[in-house]
Enzyme design. Sequence first.
Site, PDB file in Angstrom:
ATOM      1  N   GLU A 162       0.922  -1.042  -0.026  1.00 34.31           N
ATOM      2  CA  GLU A 162      -0.207  -0.062   0.203  1.00 34.31           C
ATOM      3  C   GLU A 162       0.775   1.339   0.119  1.00 34.31           C
ATOM      4  OE1 GLU A 162      -0.865  -2.552   1.902  1.00 34.31           O
ATOM      5  OE2 GLU A 162      -2.774  -3.253   1.399  1.00 34.31           O
ATOM      6  N   HIS A 222     -10.672  -4.781  10.613  1.00 35.32           N
ATOM      7  CA  HIS A 222     -11.297  -4.385   9.340  1.00 35.32           C
ATOM      8  C   HIS A 222     -12.624  -3.439   9.516  1.00 35.32           C
ATOM      9  CE1 HIS A 222      -8.584  -7.413   7.908  1.00 35.32           C
ATOM     10  NE2 HIS A 222      -9.028  -7.285   6.773  1.00 35.32           N
TER      11      HIS A 222
END
Lengths: 369, 326
Positions: free
Chosen positions: B60, B129
């Site tokens: 990322e 998450h």
Amino acid sequence: MHSPELLLTMYRKMVLSRRFEEKAGQAYGQKKIQGFCHLYIGQEAVVVGINEALRPDDMVMTGYRDHVHPLVRGSDAGMLMAELFGKDTGYSKGKGGSMHFFDIEHHFYGGYGIVGGQIPLAAGMAFASKYRNEDRITVCSFGDAAANQGAFHETFNMASKWKLPVLYVVENNKYGMGTEISRVSAEPDIHKRAAAYKMRGVSVDGMDVLKVYDTVKELAASIRAGEGPVLLEAFTYRFRGHSMSDAATYRSKEEVEQERQRDPIIKLRELMLKKKVATEAQLDAIDEAEKVVVDEAIAFADQSPEPPLEDVYTHGLVADGEPDERPRARVRGATDVKWPSYPTDFKVTWDLEPRDEPSPAAKLKKGAA
Amino acid sequence: MAEIAYRDALNQALSEEMARDPRVFLMGEEVARYNGAYKVSQGLLDKYGSARVVDAPISELGFAGLGVGAAMVGLRPVIEMMTWNFAILAMDQIVNNAAKVRHMSGGQLRCPIVFRGPGGAGGRLSSQHSQALEANYAHFPGLKVIAPGTPADAKGLLKSAIRDENPVVFIEGELLYGARGEVPDGEYTIPIGKADLKRLGSDVTLITWSRMLTAQVLPAAELLAQQGINAEVLDLRTLKPFDTEAVAASVRKTNRVVIVEEGWPFASIGSELADFIQRECFDDLDAPVRRVTGLEVNMAYAANLERAIQPSTERIIEAVNAVLYR
């Protein structure tokens, strides 16, 4: 094989770099420059050797030891010094300071203050070149300690896989601030890590400007020809501490003295005299001329005004229709500023992966059927 | 007007902008051959090829920074984060480079880039998450932050974000991708920074954005209507810069405010709004501003705990009753 003009240019730029940094160091002592200030003294052969081997429109960037990279590209010494002084006439109007030099006119895309943070940016600039089918390459310098950042690993993997036209230069001056690189690295020969990414890894004596030049000349041609990125490790040494606030007591006097014997400027000077490229008097004249350039830069920075307070909110977000700043036109009234133009209408012809090749999984299914 | 899913509205926005402007490319994990982890990029690889729809490795920080570099030299990257939880790894590139490069360069560079992907709770995914992180990005000067709650807004705002000259953090609702809604036919954009009244009312203003709009706030407003309370629902859509005029206008009309946000209460978008409202609309308020937020805990997996942690219609109605002194 190296023309006298080239040697003279390299000598002049290394001397200019040295004088600039010495004067910056003095100005720091006078508190005219504050904050963090990382000098390049000792490492000049790296940046000059690279620069002379590049095309003027190749894109260059580095970390926070960034004063000299734009200087040798042709940036205005006075405006660079003014940036260090936090003045309105600096390249970033006093918003960047020592660690954030930018001169887009000379394709210098910045000094970045987070160790290794510029490594992915360079891959993006190289990606853009490939995307638009341009033959410019990007050259990104970083220090040895940056090689232990995640950005190094993540970017090298992508740059190599996608064969991006980028030259990464690790300027290995042996210390990440006060920590010897070998103390914190499983593989302190950083160019050897390139093999893990199937990338070319090369090393060079970074105290020898001609060796740096020859190496980069060859590497730049290979990268420009589409042969993929390269990691070049230049072994060098900073004669001063990490920053102005670092007395560098972690290094022995003997070590520093030994390294000073390898001073790249003295080395080139001796070579030029030996080869009779120039006389003592000619080289002294260059020394004197560059001293004047830097003295003028200091005077310019000294006499320049601070940025106006109403500038505090400028250059946050780009407003509709707002143009980019062209510093030399703004400060010097220059009319010959060539700004990079980026096309808006073109066809992307590059395929990053072959279009018709089925995925490995699809091939597998076919085989199974 | 066609009724389409939120993910398809985003897909249309991407496809239309890629057709319109060769500088636009999409990069992220699973965006190409897999057609997107949430199928937002369905079909784009076939249409635009592998240089413009790029499967990135799971890096990322690396590909976010690659996007920033490409934007600095004239491309218009759309960087997909599989979820905003993973973008925490890329925070250095978003915050230290994208948001600062124009400033550090004294206006020599610009960074027109969109970072987009789903945020908020995903449904039984536990703490790593299930985070609504918009307040983090809104904190930094140099970034715009958008969080659309409907398909039409998602499409119109993504198109504006791609055309914007600045870095934009575009947070989609992870549980909204299948949500359907009417989307105008043909070309349209929605200006960044404009809120939208999703329900007109007179008794109280409910300010919200993203999934909370349809999941909790509009249902709460309907329940309140049954009790004779007419709630106005203001969907911010853009969180930074937020629509100060629309907020002030609605507060002046109803004199009572409840802010509903999925994220945590401390240093949040809601706390910023509450500060704005008490400063700008002090004389118009008939009650202190109330906030309904996610609870100050990390998200749990158990269904009942997960429900309890998020804002609910019950908690919204309770807050409305409080500002109405009922």
